[in-house]
Design a protein around this motif. Structure first.
Motif: not given
Length: 68
Positions: A57-61, A63-68
Motif C-alpha cells: 500500500l505504501e509503494r502504491r501510494r 506510485k500514484t502520487s508521482k503519477a498525478g
C-alpha cells in the motif's frame, strides 16, 4: 474442560489497532512459504501478511502520487 484447555481472553489492541478477519485465496506454495517464514522469524503468518500489505500500500501510494 480442564483449565489448560480453556481459551484465554486476549486484551484488546489499542484504539486504531483493532484487527478483523480477512479471507483471501492464495496458492498452496505461497501459504507454505509464509508459514515457514513465520516459524523461522518467530512471528505469525498474519503479521507477515499484514506487513506485506502495508508495504504494498505504501509503494502504491507513492506510485500514484508521482503519477498525478
Amino acid at each position: 474442560m480442564s483449565d489448560a484447555r480453556k481459551p484465554t481472553k486476549k486484551s484488546k489492541p489499542p484504539t486504531g489497532q483493532q484487527k478483523r478477519n480477512f479471507f483471501a485465496t492464495l496458492s498452496a506454495d505461497v501459504i507454505k512459504s509464509i508459514k515457514r517464514a513465520a516459524l523461522d522469524d518467530d512471528t505469525t503468518a498474519s503479521e507477515i501478511l499484514n506487513e506485506a500489505a502495508r508495504d504494498w500500500l505504501e509503494r502504491r501510494r507513492h506510485k500514484t502520487s508521482k503519477a498525478g
